[in-house]
Design an enzyme around this catalytic site. Structure first.
Site, PDB file in Angstrom:
ATOM      1  CG  PHE A   1      42.275  42.160  34.871  1.00  0.00           C
ATOM      2  CD1 PHE A   1      42.592  42.417  33.535  1.00  0.00           C
ATOM      3  CD2 PHE A   1      41.259  42.907  35.449  1.00  0.00           C
ATOM      4  CE1 PHE A   1      41.898  43.377  32.811  1.00  0.00           C
ATOM      5  CE2 PHE A   1      40.574  43.872  34.737  1.00  0.00           C
ATOM      6  CZ  PHE A   1      40.892  44.111  33.410  1.00  0.00           C
TER       7      PHE A   1
ATOM      8  CE  LYS B   1      44.363  37.485  45.388  1.00  0.00           C
ATOM      9  NZ  LYS B   1      43.674  37.504  44.054  1.00  0.00           N
TER      10      LYS B   1
ATOM     11  CD  GLU C   1      40.340  36.717  41.336  1.00  0.00           C
ATOM     12  OE1 GLU C   1      41.411  37.264  41.641  1.00  0.00           O
ATOM     13  OE2 GLU C   1      39.222  37.167  41.674  1.00  0.00           O
TER      14      GLU C   1
ATOM     15  CB  CYS D   1      45.038  52.587  36.576  1.00  0.00           C
ATOM     16  SG  CYS D   1      46.798  52.801  36.672  1.00  0.00           S
TER      17      CYS D   1
ATOM     18  CD  GLU E   1      38.685  52.204  36.487  1.00  0.00           C
ATOM     19  OE1 GLU E   1      38.338  51.506  37.459  1.00  0.00           O
ATOM     20  OE2 GLU E   1      39.868  52.519  36.271  1.00  0.00           O
TER      21      GLU E   1
HETATM   22  P1  NAD Z   1      39.677  44.154  41.411  1.00  0.00           P
HETATM   23  O1  NAD Z   1      39.474  45.133  42.490  1.00  0.00           O
HETATM   24  O2  NAD Z   1      38.496  43.399  40.911  1.00  0.00           O
HETATM   25  O3  NAD Z   1      40.729  43.013  41.863  1.00  0.00           O
HETATM   26  C1  NAD Z   1      41.984  43.345  42.397  1.00  0.00           C
HETATM   27  C2  NAD Z   1      42.385  42.285  43.421  1.00  0.00           C
HETATM   28  O4  NAD Z   1      41.461  42.309  44.500  1.00  0.00           O
HETATM   29  C3  NAD Z   1      42.383  40.866  42.854  1.00  0.00           C
HETATM   30  O5  NAD Z   1      43.546  40.202  43.313  1.00  0.00           O
HETATM   31  C4  NAD Z   1      41.102  40.258  43.418  1.00  0.00           C
HETATM   32  O6  NAD Z   1      41.262  38.883  43.708  1.00  0.00           O
HETATM   33  C5  NAD Z   1      40.852  41.043  44.690  1.00  0.00           C
HETATM   34  N1  NAD Z   1      39.431  41.313  44.951  1.00  0.00           N
HETATM   35  C6  NAD Z   1      38.522  41.781  44.058  1.00  0.00           C
HETATM   36  N2  NAD Z   1      37.314  41.958  44.672  1.00  0.00           N
HETATM   37  C7  NAD Z   1      37.476  41.603  45.959  1.00  0.00           C
HETATM   38  C8  NAD Z   1      36.602  41.555  47.092  1.00  0.00           C
HETATM   39  N3  NAD Z   1      35.329  41.935  47.010  1.00  0.00           N
HETATM   40  N4  NAD Z   1      37.103  41.119  48.259  1.00  0.00           N
HETATM   41  C9  NAD Z   1      38.392  40.748  48.373  1.00  0.00           C
HETATM   42  N5  NAD Z   1      39.270  40.759  47.327  1.00  0.00           N
HETATM   43  C10 NAD Z   1      38.820  41.190  46.139  1.00  0.00           C
HETATM   44  O7  NAD Z   1      40.431  44.916  40.223  1.00  0.00           O
HETATM   45  P2  NAD Z   1      40.701  44.381  38.744  1.00  0.00           P
HETATM   46  O8  NAD Z   1      39.441  44.398  37.970  1.00  0.00           O
HETATM   47  O9  NAD Z   1      41.517  43.136  38.778  1.00  0.00           O
HETATM   48  O10 NAD Z   1      41.688  45.532  38.217  1.00  0.00           O
HETATM   49  C11 NAD Z   1      41.258  46.661  37.515  1.00  0.00           C
HETATM   50  C12 NAD Z   1      41.191  47.869  38.428  1.00  0.00           C
HETATM   51  O11 NAD Z   1      42.484  48.167  38.955  1.00  0.00           O
HETATM   52  C13 NAD Z   1      40.748  49.137  37.706  1.00  0.00           C
HETATM   53  O12 NAD Z   1      39.827  49.808  38.504  1.00  0.00           O
HETATM   54  C14 NAD Z   1      42.029  49.935  37.566  1.00  0.00           C
HETATM   55  O13 NAD Z   1      41.862  51.330  37.481  1.00  0.00           O
HETATM   56  C15 NAD Z   1      42.721  49.564  38.836  1.00  0.00           C
HETATM   57  N6  NAD Z   1      44.151  49.829  38.741  1.00  0.00           N
HETATM   58  C16 NAD Z   1      44.627  50.890  39.438  1.00  0.00           C
HETATM   59  C17 NAD Z   1      45.979  51.219  39.352  1.00  0.00           C
HETATM   60  C18 NAD Z   1      46.524  52.386  40.094  1.00  0.00           C
HETATM   61  O14 NAD Z   1      47.733  52.551  40.108  1.00  0.00           O
HETATM   62  N7  NAD Z   1      45.716  53.205  40.732  1.00  0.00           N
HETATM   63  C19 NAD Z   1      46.822  50.436  38.554  1.00  0.00           C
HETATM   64  C20 NAD Z   1      46.278  49.353  37.854  1.00  0.00           C
HETATM   65  C21 NAD Z   1      44.940  49.059  37.975  1.00  0.00           C
END
Ligand code: NAD
Length: 490
Positions: free
Chosen positions: A157, A181, A184, A290, A390
């Site tokens: 997100f 994808k 959401e 991040c 985090e």
């Molecule tokens: P998230 O893991 O909750 O969601 C990311 C994606 O995974 C979404 O599209 C979601 O629909 C899907 N998803 C989430 N949980 C799932 C599950 N249990 N099973 C299947 N699919 C699932 O992450 P978020 O909260 O949207 O984003 C924030 C995170 O992203 C932070 O931890 C941040 O550090 C990380 N991030 C990392 C980088 C990097 O380059 N390392 C860059 C940006 C963000």
């Protein structure tokens, strides 16, 4: 394809498959403006059948797209660059509406996404192979890079425009067809980008597909036998899950995970650079980056540490928290009230353990219930979750070290290795830090050490599962496989 204007009554978004915007009749999820709580859209929770339809369309488009000259594919990306540039402000406004960050921040984000398109435009050069003549009598060796097939990106997100654009341009440039994808929680920027792609004649139907959804959609992508590679960005726990399940299903996976980044302040640091760098890193986008610094690692004698802390606290007190669409706002709301509650719970836990609140950003949450102002916590157990996990909110934990050696020793125990920043006027200390720190992106007198798109986005340790990063040469390597030909001609 304007099935909804962002300010119109909430309606169900549509998937874009094979060049068509498809009505969705299944289960949906609400998406709200974090600043106001207003209902924006209903997000389709796509099923395995929806994913299969997208894969079928992408697979059908692959033979022709993969055989299209890299020069023509680059021209298609030039066209994408032009429309994105002309619509940059509009996309940024959608990011603010949907995710919450300030307009300036969102505008910068879209600019970073455009930069990835520009980097991918170099594909006729970056895709070139190698040759070695005469390895034996009349024998030459040459290597080519060829596309993988159908690739999918699953995005988070916090950068709803930039992160889809880390993957889409390089995947297409290399000759793959693509399924996105998006998160959401805030898919409007992705939807707009795909609408713009829909209007580009040089990108045929089926080359780019958009499928909304959550966990079931992700699992269907991971399990689909006709998807060759997965690019993922999200929490470390999700990244690990995606990497394991994707690899088990025979896919190439790059899964970028979470982070916990330190901002090291040496006693000789320039106060102005430190104040601006630390506060923008820790509190910009409400700490939801991040690359956000969320540990303030003060180095020096107790007096020197106090002086550096004072510089940061004074600057943080000046920041205004509020609606990201208000030009006066510095610190936007978190993505939803649950994210605010979770950040506040971590702070409460630290206080219960004897920590001290140097700056208290807790408030009523604002009209969307998601606001939290800059919060600085001192006197922590140095392995408390506020300093090691985090939090993904505007919460800065203070850790102290007598010298750079001790600071590096503490910092390098982190399970994460995304970024690390140092503020110093001493080139020797900067060099030492750069060399010894266990993080893939290093900032020297820079608060957010985000590489430009011609370099890979280089997290280490638990900040990535997989070997190849987003952007730069890594992206071309990830989205292609090499073929080595050995020939004898008499
Ligand atoms: P998230 O893991 O909750 O969601 C990311 C994606 O995974 C979404 O599209 C979601 O629909 C899907 N998803 C989430 N949980 C799932 C599950 N249990 N099973 C299947 N699919 C699932 O992450 P978020 O909260 O949207 O984003 C924030 C995170 O992203 C932070 O931890 C941040 O550090 C990380 N991030 C990392 C980088 C990097 O380059 N390392 C860059 C940006 C963000």
């Amino acid at each position: 394809m304007n099935e909804t204007a962002p300010d119109a009554k909430a309606i169900t978004l549509r998937n874009y498959i094979g060049g068509e915007w498809l009505e969705f009749g299944g289960e949906t999820l609400e998406s709200r403006n974090p600043a106001t709580g207003e209902l924006l859209n209903l997000i389709p929770l796509s099923s395995a059948d929806d994913i299969d339809a997208a894969v079928t369309a992408a697979r059908a488009a692959f033979p022709s797209w993969s055989q299209t000259s890299p020069i023509i594919r680059a021209r298609a990306l030039f066209a994408l660059r032009e429309v994105l540039t002309s619509q940059r402000e509009e996309i940024a406004r959608l990011v603010t509406l949907d995710m919450g960050k300030t307009f300036d921040d969102a505008f910068g984000e879209v600019g970073r996404g455009i930069e990835s398109v520009e980097a991918a435009c170099a594909i006729p050069h970056t895709l070139k192979g190698q040759t070695l003549e005469g390895v034996a009598r009349n024998v030459d060796v040459e290597s080519f890079r060829q596309p993988l097939g159908v690739v999918a990106a699953i995005t988070p997100f916090n950068f709803p425009a930039m992160i889809p654009l880390w993957f889409l341009p390089f995947a297409l440039a290399c000759g793959n067809t693509f399924i996105l994808k998006p998160s959401e929680q805030d898919p409007l920027a992705s939807r707009r980008i795909v609408e713009l792609i829909d209007g580009i004649d040089e990108i045929p139907a089926g080359v780019v597909n958009l499928v909304h959804g959550a966990h079931d959609a992700v699992n269907a992508l991971l399990d689909h036998p006709e998807i060759d590679a997965i690019s993922f960005v999200g929490k470390a726990s999700t990244a690990r899950y995606v990497a394991q399940r994707g690899v088990e299903k025979g896919k190439r996976v790059q899964a970028l995970g979470g982070a916990k980044n330190s901002l090291v302040v040496m006693p000789d640091a320039d106060p102005e650079l430190t104040a601006a760098g630390v506060t923008s890193s820790a509190f910009g986008a409400a700490g939801q980056r991040c690359l956000a610094g969320s540990v303030l690692l003060l180095v020096g004698t107790p007096e020197e540490q106090e002086r550096s802390l004072g510089v940061v606290v004074d600057a943080a007190k000046q920041l205004r928290t509020g609606d990201g669409s208000d030009p006066e706002t510095d610190v936007c709301p978190l993505v939803n009230p649950a994210a605010r509650e979770s950040a506040e719970a971590a702070v409460a836990d630290a206080l219960a353990g004897g920590a001290k609140l140097i700056l208290d950003g807790r408030r009523d949450g604002g009209s969307g219930g998601a606001e939290l102002g800059p919060t600085i916590v001192d006197d922590l157990d140095s392995d408390h979750p506020v300093t090691r996990d985090e939090i993904f909110g505007p919460v800065l934990g203070v850790v102290r070290a007598p010298d750079l050696d001790a600071a590096l020793e503490w910092l390098n125990k982190s399970r994460y290795g995304n970024a690390a920043m140092i503020f110093t006027a001493d080139g020797g200390h900067a060099r030492e830090f750069r060399n010894r720190v266990q993080a893939g992106m290093v900032g020297v007198n820079i608060g957010v050490a985000a590489p430009i798109a011609w370099f890979p986005f280089s997290g280490w340790k638990d900040s990535i599962d997989g070997d190849l990063h987003a952007n730069g040469d890594d992206a071309v390597t990830f989205y292609t496989r090499s073929k080595v030909v050995t020939s004898r001609w008499r």
